[in-house]
Structures are given as structure tokens and as C-alpha cells.
Motif scaffolding. Structure first.
Motif, short mmCIF file in Angstrom:
data_model
loop_
_atom_site.label_atom_id
_atom_site.label_comp_id
_atom_site.label_asym_id
_atom_site.label_seq_id
_atom_site.Cartn_x
_atom_site.Cartn_y
_atom_site.Cartn_z
N ARG A 284 -8.91 -9.30 -5.84
CA ARG A 284 -8.30 -10.61 -5.62
C ARG A 284 -8.82 -11.63 -6.62
O ARG A 284 -8.13 -12.60 -6.97
N LEU B 251 -1.68 -8.49 -4.64
CA LEU B 251 -2.55 -9.64 -4.45
C LEU B 251 -2.05 -10.85 -5.22
O LEU B 251 -2.12 -11.99 -4.75
N ASP C 101 1.23 -11.70 -3.04
CA ASP C 101 1.21 -11.95 -1.60
C ASP C 101 0.46 -13.20 -1.21
O ASP C 101 0.88 -13.93 -0.31
N GLU C 102 -0.64 -13.44 -1.87
CA GLU C 102 -1.46 -14.58 -1.46
C GLU C 102 -0.70 -15.88 -1.68
O GLU C 102 0.09 -16.01 -2.60
N THR C 103 -1.00 -16.83 -0.85
CA THR C 103 -0.39 -18.14 -1.03
C THR C 103 -0.99 -18.82 -2.25
O THR C 103 -2.11 -18.50 -2.68
N TYR D 205 -4.32 -20.42 -1.49
CA TYR D 205 -5.46 -19.50 -1.51
C TYR D 205 -5.89 -19.21 -2.95
O TYR D 205 -7.08 -19.24 -3.28
N ARG D 206 -4.90 -18.92 -3.81
CA ARG D 206 -5.23 -18.60 -5.19
C ARG D 206 -5.88 -19.79 -5.89
O ARG D 206 -6.81 -19.64 -6.68
#
Lengths: 243, 243
Positions: free
Chosen positions: A148, B211, B214-216, B219-220
Motif C-alpha cells: 500500500r 491497492l 480500491d483505496e479512497t 486514505y492515499r
DNA sequence: GAACGAGTAAGAACGCTGTTCAGTAAAGCA
DNA sequence: TGCTTTACTGAACAGCGTTCTTACTCGTTC
């Protein structure tokens, strides 16, 4: 013009191809010319007309080889990666490898005026460039950087590099309008400007002003790089330890 | 014109101000209009003519209040910092304070289309904005970040924030041309594209593709921020320890 | 060898851009 | 009331990216 029956004499035969002054236009030649224009006029002076005139050709001729200016910029961006190979990932050396990658990137961006500004507007998700991204990801992942984190670290590094070089360009450009001042002169001007700030209201600026100005760009670039690398390293778990 | 002693009669009082339909043009009104145009047309559609027509005014009228388009962009950039106050530096909370600063910056950039692109082209070294930079430096230095690191950390943070939001904008723009697809649809498309890559040649891309997608964005953004903050923290010496 | 078709380049044009400048109308002041 | 100063208009200039019609050259096929 030429006698069709007669055999072409050897001197002609040697001359024939070069005789037709009109070298066929290709994407490559257009991109070459675009770089000449870019270096001379900067990104703001890079117009399709100027590129065409550099080639001694009408503007509309370009559009037979290139869809639009955006594609031309994309082609120029692709040149940035010509022969740019990332090394085989070595978990022991990943920080040095990443530094080398960043330094090489900066050097390539610096080869042409405003190249960083062009780079900032591009996303390296074209098929040719995915290989490069893949290698960068390989470097990060084999180093032990969590997925990530790796997923955004590549972007972050590129953004940092582009931004840094672009800013270098801004300073250079801003000061070479009139006198083409040297870097040391720019530094002197900056120091004077910051030094004139009221000390009671800008104590922190004054404290770091000399550092912002005195250090070489190379040093500042590496330092910024170190900040990112230390951040990345903080996510790397030791190999033998717990998962 | 008006009798200074006499009270203005009610019919006049009602008609006077509204009578002159022509509200005087000011820098503020021009900038307001520019933001309306920016949100409707994006940066590429932000032309002086369009701004003038938004105000119901001739183009040339703008140039009485604004030197050129560059200055207009600079004024818009200044708006970004209106009422943006950084807190009193607290050495215990510096990481949270820095995160708040970054999140607030991102939120402000997101308030107007392409605002990040405008921000990227600006340097906050104008007298009004130096206060802001000073506060940011104060935050870093009282946290214990060494001067030479603090001197470039501010730049790095701004570059990261601008770059991140600008990239968000690119994806949004690229996909809202036709159908105004939602983020989830964009995600689906991306997943399909990455999923179609040959697994033997792009193992690392495939490993992180989900990753990346998918992550918002929130979040990133925070994760990238953490990378930088961890990097900065690694330079902070503990207070009681050795100098 | 002649006719053809594809592809390349030229030239003019369209609608846009940022910016300037001479002229006009309105507002403020004596 | 007249005058000066300011605020705005309208037209123009030079440049931009892009498109379209026309001319021409080339390699191929009949």
C-alpha cells in the motif's frame, strides 16, 4: 526532368536520394524539431507553427503525423525514458538505487528547458512506460516496502522530482529575462530580499533564509530525497524478524 | 451634487444607489467572476474574455484593474489563503498540526476546479503570503526539525499537496467528458485495465493495482503525508538527549 | 508503359487567445 | 456650470490550435 532511358551515372546514383531535398517528415523528426524549439523558446513559445517553421514545412503537414499538440508533448515525454533502464532490484542497496533513479530522472529533465513542466502534465500509464513503472515498483517491493505504501511512493517520488526541477526552472527563467544573471547573483538578490524582512515578524524565515539560498540545488535535492527515503524506510520491516 | 445639510428624500434614497446600474468594477469582483468561470469551464477555459462577459463588461476594462492574466491567477491564488490560519506551534502535536494543515490545504484546493493547477504555478513569496510560510516554518522548527530540513520541508509538503490534488483533478476530468462517470465507475475501468496486463511481465503492477484503485483518495493522501512526516520525524532529536 | 490510388504537403481559413490603444461617457471637483 | 480625471468601450494586432480543400508525388496494378 531526368531521361528515363539513360542509366543513372554513379555520381548521380550517389546523389539521388540526397538530391530530393525534401527529407520525408516523420514523428521522430517532428519531435526532434520540437526539442529545438523548446530549448530556444521554452514551453510557452512551443507552438505547432514554430515547430513547423523549424522543419521548413507548413503547419498542417504536422497533423498528418501527430494528432494534436497534446500528442506531440506526449511523444516528447516518452523521449525522457529512452534508454532509461532501472537496475535489477537489490534489497541491500534499495536506497542507493532509488537515489540513482531520482538523480538520473532529474538530470534527464534538466536536459531540456521546461521539460519538467511537460512531465508534470503527463501520466506514465501508456503501454511503453508501464515497464518503467513496473521496475520502480519492483525496486520498492523487493526492498520490503509494504504494497500500500509502494503503490503511492512511485507517484510521490515522481511528483517530487518534477516539482523540484520545475521550480529550479522558474528561478532560472525569472532571472534570465534581462541580464541572464548567474546563480550566484540570484542567490545574492534572494539573500537581500530575505534579509530585509522585519526580524520580529519573520524570525523563522530569517533563521533558514541563508540555508534556503546558500545550499546548492544538488544538496537540497538530495536532502528532500532523503526525507522521502527515510519515510519509506520506516515502513520496511527487518527481514528475519516477525512478519 | 448632494446638499450636505439636507436629508435625502425617500424616493431619491430608494433610487439613488440602484439607479447607477453600473456597479464599479473592482479587483475583488473580477476575481469572483474568475472563480465562477473556473468552476464552469476549468483552467483551460478561463480566458479574460470569458471573465469579462461574466461581468457584462468589455475585456479591456479588466486591464484597468489587473496587469495581465498572470496577475489575475496570482490574485486567485491569494484567495486560497484567506482566513487560513496556522495554529500556535505545539511541539507535542506537531505531526497532527502538520496533518491538519495539509488536509485543510487539500480541502481548499478542492473547492474550485483546477485550483491545484493554478497553485502549482505560483510561489508563495509575496509579502502577504510570507506570513503563512513563516507559520509553517515555525511549526517545523519548534517541532525540532533541523533548519536545513525545515528549509525544504515546506516546499515538499506544498508540492505533494498540489500534485496530489491536481492528479485527482486529472482523473476526474478525464472521465467526465462523456458520461460524468462516478468514482466507482472509474475504479472499475482502472481495475479492468490493470487486470488485463500480462502477469509475467507486470507482476508488481498487478500486485498493487487493487491497492492503487480500491483505496479512497483520502486514505492515499494521508498515507503519502505519513511517509513525509515519518521522514521529517527521523530528523527530530529527542529534547532531553544529546544536542 | 499508363492509369490509378494512397499518402503527403501546402495554403487558406475559422474561431479562439492575451494585450494595446484611441476614443467616449460618466463621475467628481472647482 | 464647466473642466479634469477616471472607467469603460470597441476595434485592432499578432499569435494560437486545428481543419479543410487543393495540388502533387509516389508505389502499385492493369
Amino acid at each position: 526532368m531526368t531521361e528515363p532511358d539513360m542509366p543513372t551515372p554513379p555520381w548521380e546514383r550517389a546523389r539521388r536520394r540526397p538530391a530530393r531535398v525534401r527529407v520525408p517528415l516523420t514523428r521522430e523528426r517532428i519531435v526532434d524539431a520540437a526539442f529545438v524549439v523548446l530549448d530556444q523558446e521554452g514551453l510557452d513559445g512551443l507552438s505547432m507553427r514554430r515547430v513547423a517553421s523549424e522543419l521548413g514545412v507548413a503547419v498542417s503537414a504536422l497533423y498528418a503525423h501527430v494528432d494534436n499538440k497534446g500528442e506531440l508533448l506526449e511523444l516528447m515525454y516518452h523521449r525522457l525514458f529512452d534508454g532509461f533502464e532501472l537496475p535489477e532490484p537489490d534489497p541491500e542497496l534499495w536506497q542507493e538505487q532509488l537515489k540513482d533513479f531520482a538523480r538520473e530522472s532529474r538530470a534527464r529533465l534538466q536536459r531540456h528547458r521546461d521539460m519538467a513542466r511537460i512531465s508534470m502534465g503527463q501520466v506514465p500509464f501508456t503501454p511503453e512506460l508501464l515497464r518503467h513503472v513496473e521496475r520502480l515498483l519492483a525496486l520498492l517491493r523487493t526492498a520490503g516496502v509494504p504494497d500500500r505504501v509502494a503503490a503511492i511512493a512511485g507517484d510521490m517520488l515522481s511528483t517530487y522530482i518534477d516539482g523540484f526541477v520545475a521550480e529550479e526552472g522558474v528561478w532560472q527563467e525569472r532571472y534570465q529575462g534581462e541580464d541572464t544573471k548567474s546563480w550566484s547573483e540570484i542567490r545574492e538578490d534572494m539573500k537581500e530580499y530575505f534579509g530585509a524582512l522585519p526580524p520580529d515578524r519573520f524570525p523563522n524565515m530569517l533563521a533558514v533564509a541563508n540555508l534556503m539560498v546558500d545550499e546548492t540545488n544538488d544538496y537540497r535535492f538530495d536532502l528532500g530525497l532523503d526525507i522521502i527515503l527515510r519515510g519509506l524506510a520506516s515502513y520496511v520491516k527487518e527481514p528475519p524478524d516477525a512478519s
